[in-house]
Design a protein around this motif. Structure first.
Motif, PDB file in Angstrom:
ATOM      1  N   THR A 282       0.837  -1.197   0.000  1.00 42.22           N
ATOM      2  CA  THR A 282       0.000   0.000   0.000  1.00 42.22           C
ATOM      3  C   THR A 282       0.875   1.251   0.000  1.00 42.22           C
ATOM      4  O   THR A 282       2.061   1.195   0.325  1.00 42.22           O
ATOM      5  CB  THR A 282      -0.930  -0.010   1.223  1.00 42.22           C
ATOM      6  N   GLN A 283       0.269   2.382  -0.350  1.00 39.54           N
ATOM      7  CA  GLN A 283       1.073   3.574  -0.605  1.00 39.54           C
ATOM      8  C   GLN A 283       1.649   4.204   0.655  1.00 39.54           C
ATOM      9  O   GLN A 283       2.517   5.072   0.569  1.00 39.54           O
ATOM     10  CB  GLN A 283       0.272   4.611  -1.398  1.00 39.54           C
ATOM     11  N   ASP A 284       1.219   3.759   1.828  1.00 45.76           N
ATOM     12  CA  ASP A 284       1.857   4.258   3.043  1.00 45.76           C
ATOM     13  C   ASP A 284       3.329   3.857   3.105  1.00 45.76           C
ATOM     14  O   ASP A 284       4.092   4.409   3.897  1.00 45.76           O
ATOM     15  CB  ASP A 284       1.122   3.758   4.291  1.00 45.76           C
ATOM     16  N   LEU A 285       3.756   2.929   2.247  1.00 44.98           N
ATOM     17  CA  LEU A 285       5.181   2.580   2.163  1.00 44.98           C
ATOM     18  C   LEU A 285       6.010   3.740   1.616  1.00 44.98           C
ATOM     19  O   LEU A 285       7.242   3.707   1.678  1.00 44.98           O
ATOM     20  CB  LEU A 285       5.369   1.338   1.287  1.00 44.98           C
TER      21      LEU A 285
ATOM     22  N   GLY B 236       8.311   3.935  -6.770  1.00 43.75           N
ATOM     23  CA  GLY B 236       7.426   2.906  -6.231  1.00 43.75           C
ATOM     24  C   GLY B 236       6.072   2.904  -6.908  1.00 43.75           C
ATOM     25  O   GLY B 236       5.544   3.958  -7.277  1.00 43.75           O
ATOM     26  N   ILE B 237       5.507   1.704  -7.090  1.00 42.92           N
ATOM     27  CA  ILE B 237       4.157   1.532  -7.638  1.00 42.92           C
ATOM     28  C   ILE B 237       3.338   0.803  -6.581  1.00 42.92           C
ATOM     29  O   ILE B 237       3.700  -0.311  -6.171  1.00 42.92           O
ATOM     30  CB  ILE B 237       4.170   0.724  -8.953  1.00 42.92           C
ATOM     31  N   PHE B 238       2.233   1.418  -6.147  1.00 44.06           N
ATOM     32  CA  PHE B 238       1.503   0.914  -4.988  1.00 44.06           C
ATOM     33  C   PHE B 238       0.005   0.773  -5.257  1.00 44.06           C
ATOM     34  O   PHE B 238      -0.510   1.241  -6.268  1.00 44.06           O
ATOM     35  CB  PHE B 238       1.697   1.865  -3.797  1.00 44.06           C
ATOM     36  N   ASN B 239      -0.656   0.143  -4.276  1.00 43.83           N
ATOM     37  CA  ASN B 239      -2.121   0.024  -4.244  1.00 43.83           C
ATOM     38  C   ASN B 239      -2.688  -0.679  -5.475  1.00 43.83           C
ATOM     39  O   ASN B 239      -3.643  -0.219  -6.093  1.00 43.83           O
ATOM     40  CB  ASN B 239      -2.785   1.402  -4.089  1.00 43.83           C
TER      41      ASN B 239
END
Length: 382
Positions: free
Chosen positions: A123-126, A271-274
């Motif tokens: 998830t994007q909180d990373l 980064g690629i998230f969610n």
């Protein structure tokens, strides 16, 4: 050692690699396998996946990145001359903070070795531990987020949508600029939009970027860290119908943005998230990563790495200021100088060049002060 926290690719994926064409990416990349760990000397890009989804209030056991790897490594490289490794997967720690610690530590090690870490999944909180990885690198950080919302904390909001508040509030505060590309107004309260303005951050609405994708290029050119939320993409392009998004970037647009991020000489993490790594979304995520690497292979090593010898200097008198522009003879890209102000506490300790466009120069010639320059000036002395 932080590399001990990385889990190798699965044996089944190792077998899958044997079936790929000798010209495919899977045969050009060095993998962390059950028996071998890649030698990092001379490596330019290190890819790793993070199996951390608690920021979205989901269980981590439901996810595997094998589908993503099959799509990505089954593709063919462009005319690339760069060394890439796949370090495997960071599995979720006992707590989400444990995962953050490993991500931060691994990224710090890679950036110190001048290797670009590329995080896939989670998830994007990373983005928060990605940002914290710069704490010991003695630099201010410019963060670019491709997202349909700003991710400030508010009541009943999941961690994946609230990391930006932690970045702004917590010490040490190394953030010089935050830029959002693709926000959709109905997902953001007016208070959040006002706060972005008050902090002199930059935000570009979805329509503004979609109508002229090149407005994003100077933003990426000034970025250190780029975080992409797959929820910024239309569901009809991403394949995500679980969290349906009727509006967003098209597949072509999000790949163009990924390429801009890669081609930026300054970007040191991505980064690629969610996204659901088991679904149709892996196809687009794999292509986005391909375009990021494609961009990286066409970096021109201009400012801040080159000298000003190969630039044409333009001085534009405007009001009580002299705006100084530089144009590259090599790429014809433009920069504007942010002066060092005496008797003021400058966040930037010397004259700095801010990426801009030819249109900014033309506007200055018409006595219009470029908004990005004005905001950068204000941030510098906040």
């Amino acid at each position: 050692m932080v590399f001990d926290f990385l889990q190798p690719i699965s044996e089944s994926f190792e077998k899958h690699l044997q079936t790929l064409s000798n010209q495919s990416l899977g045969k050009k990349v060095v993998f962390h396998t059950q028996t071998d760990f890649p030698i990092l000397e001379g490596v330019s890009i290190a890819i790793f996946t993070v199996n951390e989804h608690r920021g979205n209030d989901k269980d981590n056991e439901d996810y595997s990145f094998e589908a993503f790897r099959k799509k990505f490594y089954g593709m063919f490289p462009g005319n690339w001359n760069t060394s890439i490794v796949d370090l495997g997967t960071i599995e979720a720690g006992a707590s989400i903070e444990d995962t953050y610690f490993v991500v931060k530590s691994l990224m710090t090690e890679l950036i110190k070795k001048q290797i670009i870490p590329v995080i896939i999944g989670g998830t994007q909180d990373l983005t928060y531990p990605m940002y914290r990885a710069y704490d010991n690198l003695d630099q201010m950080v410019n963060l670019v987020s491709v997202d349909n919302q700003f991710d400030f904390s508010k009541e009943n909001k999941l961690d994946k949508d609230a990391y930006l508040s932690k970045i702004i509030v917590e010490e040490p505060n190394n953030l010089f600029n935050f830029s959002n590309l693709g926000y959709q107004t109905y997902f953001n309260s007016q208070e959040e939009i006002d706060l972005i303005e008050k902090l002199y951050f930059e935000a570009y609405r979805l329509g503004e970027v979609s109508n002229n994708i090149s407005v994003a290029e100077p933003v990426f050119r000034d970025a250190d860290l780029v975080s992409v939320d797959m929820n910024s993409v239309q569901s009809s392009y991403s394949g995500n119908f679980e969290e349906f998004n009727p509006n967003g970037f098209t597949g072509k647009e999000i790949c163009a943005l990924a390429r801009y991020a890669g081609i930026s000489d300054k970007v040191t993490s991505f980064g690629i998230f969610n996204f659901n790594p088991n679904s149709h979304e892996v196809v687009l995520a794999a292509q986005m990563l391909w375009y990021f690497i494609e961009g990286f292979c066409f970096r021109s090593n201009e400012y801040p790495f080159g000298t000003k010898e190969h630039y044409i200097k333009y001085i534009v008198p405007i009001e009580d200021e002299e705006l100084i522009f530089y144009k590259s003879n090599k790429t014809e890209r433009w920069w504007i100088e942010i002066p060092f102000l005496t008797n003021v506490n400058n966040k930037l300790k010397r004259n700095t060049l801010l990426p801009c466009t030819h249109e900014d120069y033309l506007a200055a010639c018409e006595q219009e002060i470029p908004e990005r320059w004005w905001k950068a000036q204000r941030r510098n002395i906040l």
